[in-house]
Design an enzyme around this catalytic site. Sequence first.
Site, PDB file in Angstrom:
ATOM      1  CB  ALA A  34      -0.959  -0.014   1.183  1.00 58.09           C
ATOM      2  CG  HIS A  36       2.181   6.175   1.884  1.00 54.70           C
ATOM      3  ND1 HIS A  36       3.327   6.770   2.360  1.00 54.70           N
ATOM      4  CD2 HIS A  36       1.806   5.273   2.839  1.00 54.70           C
ATOM      5  CE1 HIS A  36       3.612   6.300   3.550  1.00 54.70           C
ATOM      6  NE2 HIS A  36       2.727   5.368   3.868  1.00 54.70           N
ATOM      7  CG  HIS A  39       5.880   3.161   1.597  1.00 55.57           C
ATOM      8  ND1 HIS A  39       4.510   3.191   1.636  1.00 55.57           N
ATOM      9  CD2 HIS A  39       6.272   2.477   2.697  1.00 55.57           C
ATOM     10  CE1 HIS A  39       4.093   2.547   2.712  1.00 55.57           C
ATOM     11  NE2 HIS A  39       5.132   2.115   3.378  1.00 55.57           N
ATOM     12  N   GLY A 149      11.115   4.983   8.346  1.00 58.22           N
ATOM     13  CA  GLY A 149      10.536   6.304   8.576  1.00 58.22           C
ATOM     14  C   GLY A 149      10.423   6.607  10.064  1.00 58.22           C
ATOM     15  CD  GLU A 150      13.406  10.850  12.123  1.00 52.35           C
ATOM     16  OE1 GLU A 150      12.755  11.918  12.021  1.00 52.35           O
ATOM     17  OE2 GLU A 150      14.616  10.800  12.390  1.00 52.35           O
ATOM     18  CE  LYS A 151       2.050   7.216  10.549  1.00 47.24           C
ATOM     19  NZ  LYS A 151       2.135   5.755  10.760  1.00 47.24           N
ATOM     20  CB  SER A 187      -0.366   6.261   7.731  1.00 49.96           C
ATOM     21  OG  SER A 187      -0.824   4.985   8.089  1.00 49.96           O
ATOM     22  CB  SER A 188      -0.632   1.881   4.360  1.00 45.61           C
ATOM     23  OG  SER A 188       0.691   1.946   3.885  1.00 45.61           O
ATOM     24  NE  ARG A 189      -2.133   1.113  10.888  1.00 42.20           N
ATOM     25  CZ  ARG A 189      -2.551  -0.062  11.320  1.00 42.20           C
ATOM     26  NH1 ARG A 189      -3.837  -0.279  11.441  1.00 42.20           N
ATOM     27  NH2 ARG A 189      -1.713  -1.011  11.661  1.00 42.20           N
TER      28      ARG A 189
END
Length: 255
Positions: A34, A36, A39, A149-151, A187-189
């Site tokens: 997924a 985005h 990525h 990623g820092e997320k 986010s993929s979400r």
Amino acid sequence: MTDSQFPVFRTVAEMHAWRCQQTGSVGFVPTMGALHEGHRFLIERSVAENDHTVLSIFVNPTQFNDPADLEKYPRTEEADLEIAQLAGVSAAFIPTGETMYPDNYLYEVQEKAVSKFLCGPFRQGHFAGVLTVVLKLFHIITPTRAYFGEKDFQQLKLIEGMVRAFFLPVEIVPCPTVREFDGLAMSSRNRRLTFEQREQAAWIPKVLRASSDPRTARAELERMGYKVDYVEDIWNRRFAAVYAGDVRLIDNVEI
Ligand code: PAF
């Protein structure tokens, strides 16, 4: 192999065989698909810094504590491969669950400190699942560098710790969170949010930044209607996990 111009491997043997033929550095971007912009940023950075870049796509069942969440996780392989192609990936690894867990998950990596706070108590087994699959992927791909990623900052800290603990010969490259035009962390979400939920979600990082302390931020998020798992300050950052409907969103900002 698929129609893409780079090879797509689905078995460990195929992936190994390709890896053994490569000279120079190999960058690795592990994902659950997924894909985005966030990525794409990781892939492009890896492409810029390495001779080859491997992307993995694997929706790792062992890191989902909620079976419904695993079920609903978006799966978009064809679109992912197109993004990978444009971003300059050299090879993709897309294994099955049986390929990644020939032991049926009898063995796992447990961490005993950093995994115990923030998301840890709310997602039993999540970080053990993440660390286990990342260790397996590192062994299969043997990258020179791996991009995170820092997320997912807590995940990043745990992976850095695992690399130190097990003397893994890979450099972990932390990458800043990529945000939407209105500040929402990519986010993929996010694609599971309704239009209204998506609009409102842009306030999450704003509230985290503007609040004087975590308690005030939590109260404000709850006033907006979010179910809040936590808001906490650590590592000079403010972290939050909230639910928009049944979609769990996490974010962190520097403070
Ligand atoms: O951050 C993710 O997408 C996943 O946790 C990872 C690192 C690919 C492991 O499944």
